[in-house]
Design an enzyme around this catalytic site. Structure first.
Site, PDB file in Angstrom:
ATOM      1  N   ASP A 173       0.746  -1.243  -0.055  1.00 57.85           N
ATOM      2  CA  ASP A 173      -0.174  -0.018   0.005  1.00 57.85           C
ATOM      3  C   ASP A 173       0.817   1.393   0.109  1.00 57.85           C
ATOM      4  O   ASP A 173       1.189   1.480   1.053  1.00 57.85           O
ATOM      5  CB  ASP A 173      -0.728   0.144   1.097  1.00 57.85           C
ATOM      6  CG  ASP A 173      -2.039   1.043   1.084  1.00 57.85           C
ATOM      7  OD1 ASP A 173      -1.709   2.010   0.383  1.00 57.85           O
ATOM      8  OD2 ASP A 173      -3.006   1.142   1.854  1.00 57.85           O
ATOM      9  N   HIS A 178       0.398   8.102   3.515  1.00 53.84           N
ATOM     10  CA  HIS A 178       1.162   7.371   4.700  1.00 53.84           C
ATOM     11  C   HIS A 178       2.510   7.839   4.907  1.00 53.84           C
ATOM     12  O   HIS A 178       2.970   7.166   5.962  1.00 53.84           O
ATOM     13  CB  HIS A 178       0.822   5.797   4.596  1.00 53.84           C
ATOM     14  CG  HIS A 178      -0.720   5.405   4.513  1.00 53.84           C
ATOM     15  ND1 HIS A 178      -1.606   5.580   5.369  1.00 53.84           N
ATOM     16  CD2 HIS A 178      -1.378   4.965   3.394  1.00 53.84           C
ATOM     17  CE1 HIS A 178      -2.629   5.154   5.004  1.00 53.84           C
ATOM     18  NE2 HIS A 178      -2.611   4.831   3.676  1.00 53.84           N
ATOM     19  N   ILE A 193      -0.528   9.162   8.329  1.00 59.66           N
ATOM     20  CA  ILE A 193      -1.456   8.546   9.103  1.00 59.66           C
ATOM     21  C   ILE A 193      -1.005   6.956   9.142  1.00 59.66           C
ATOM     22  O   ILE A 193      -0.461   6.681   7.641  1.00 59.66           O
ATOM     23  CB  ILE A 193      -2.920   8.610   9.028  1.00 59.66           C
ATOM     24  CG1 ILE A 193      -3.272   8.571   7.480  1.00 59.66           C
ATOM     25  CG2 ILE A 193      -3.275  10.023   9.477  1.00 59.66           C
ATOM     26  CD1 ILE A 193      -4.869   8.464   7.124  1.00 59.66           C
ATOM     27  N   GLY A 196      -5.161   1.932   7.244  1.00 61.69           N
ATOM     28  CA  GLY A 196      -6.441   1.640   8.007  1.00 61.69           C
ATOM     29  C   GLY A 196      -6.512   0.067   7.819  1.00 61.69           C
ATOM     30  O   GLY A 196      -6.676  -0.761   8.799  1.00 61.69           O
TER      31      GLY A 196
END
Length: 268
Positions: A173, A178, A193, A196
Site C-alpha cells: 500500500d 502514509h 497516518i 487503515g
C-alpha cells in the site's frame, strides 16, 4: 478513457496476477504485530498466511479505479473493508484476481466508491471515501444499520511504533498519505497516518487471541475505518463473542478508529 463518477459503477478493472513468496507473508505478519514466537506466522518451516493479507493483495484494483480519472486518488480515504475467505491463502505462490467497481454512492457532500476483488481464495470489498465530491445526482446507497451489539468482554492493548506506516508500505500500500507530510496535510492530517488496513490486520490478529482461535482461521470480516491512527499511538482492541460471531472495535486514545466490526473464524 476518463470516466465520470456517474459512469464509474460497473467498470471492469480487469485481471491481475499476484506472485509472492514467504518473505512477503512473514513481513506482513510482522507489520501487523506477530511476535517472534508465533512460529507459524513468522517462520517459513510451517508458515500460515494471515487471511487479511488478501486485503493487501487486492489493492491493485483500488489503484486501477483511481487511474480511471473520475476522482483524485490522493484525495481519497479508505472508509470500510469486507473480506470473505473461501480457502486458505498459500504461504507462497500465485493468485489470479479480477476487479470491478461494484457501486458508486452519492452522499451529498461526498461519494463512496465500492471496489470488489475476487479470486478463488477470497473476495475483498473496499469502500473508498471521496470527501467534497458529491451532489452529482447518484444513488445515496444503503443506510448504516444500528443493530444492537453485545458489550465487550475482552480487551487488549497494542502499541504501534512510530515507523509502522513506513514499514507497512512494504506490504504493497503505497498511498502517499502514509509517508508524505504534504499529502497528509492536504487531506487534513497533521502528519502521515497509519494505513487503515494495518489497523484492521492488527485487530483481526488480536481478536483471534481474545476468543481463543488461530488468526489464520479467519473466514469473514467486516469493519468501518472511522478515524485515523497516527503511528506511535496505542490501540485498545475490545471484543465480544456471541453466537459464533466476534463483535469488535478499536480505539486510539478517545477516538474509535475501527467501528462496527464483525468477524467469524473457523472452529479450532
Amino acid at each position: 478513457m476518463t470516466l465520470s463518477l456517474a459512469d464509474l459503477a460497473g467498470a471492469d478493472l480487469g485481471e491481475h496476477t499476484a506472485t509472492y513468496d514467504d518473505t512477503a507473508v512473514i513481513l506482513y505478519a510482522l507489520a501487523v504485530g506477530a511476535a517472534p514466537d508465533d512460529l507459524d506466522l513468522v517462520y517459513e518451516r510451517d508458515l500460515r498466511t494471515l487471511p487479511t493479507y488478501a486485503c493487501a493483495l487486492g489493492l491493485w484494483a483500488v489503484e486501477a479505479a483511481g487511474r480511471l480519472g473520475a476522482y483524485d486518488p490522493k484525495r481519497s480515504l479508505h472508509a470500510s473493508q469486507r473480506l470473505v475467505v473461501r480457502k486458505p491463502l498459500p504461504a507462497w505462490g500465485t493468485i489470479v484476481m479480477t476487479g470491478r467497481v461494484a457501486n458508486v454512492y452519492d452522499k451529498g457532500k461526498a461519494s463512496i466508491v465500492e471496489i470488489e476483488v475476487t479470486s478463488e481464495f477470497f473476495t475483498a470489498t473496499y469502500n473508498i471515501f471521496l470527501p467534497g465530491v458529491g451532489g452529482w445526482g447518484g444513488d445515496r446507497g444503503p443506510s448504516s444499520s444500528a443493530a444492537e451489539r453485545p458489550e465487550p468482554t475482552h480487551s487488549t492493548d497494542f502499541q504501534t511504533s512510530p515507523n509502522l506506516a513506513a514499514l507497512y508500505r512494504l506490504t504493497g500500500d503505497r498511498h502517499p498519505v502514509h509517508i508524505d507530510p504534504a499529502v497528509a496535510k492536504s487531506n487534513g492530517f497533521d502528519r502521515p497516518i497509519l494505513h487503515g488496513l494495518c489497523t484492521v490486520g492488527i485487530a483481526a490478529r488480536e481478536i483471534a487471541g481474545q476468543v481463543g482461535v488461530h488468526p489464520a482461521d479467519l473466514k469473514e470480516l467486516d469493519v468501518r475505518l472511522s478515524a485515523p491512527v497516527l503511528p506511535g499511538q496505542k490501540l485498545r482492541i475490545a471484543s465480544a463473542h456471541q453466537d459464533g460471531r466476534v463483535y469488535f472495535e478499536v480505539a486510539a486514545g478517545e477516538a474509535v478508529v475501527l467501528s462496527g466490526g464483525t468477524a467469524m473464524f473457523h472452529a479450532g
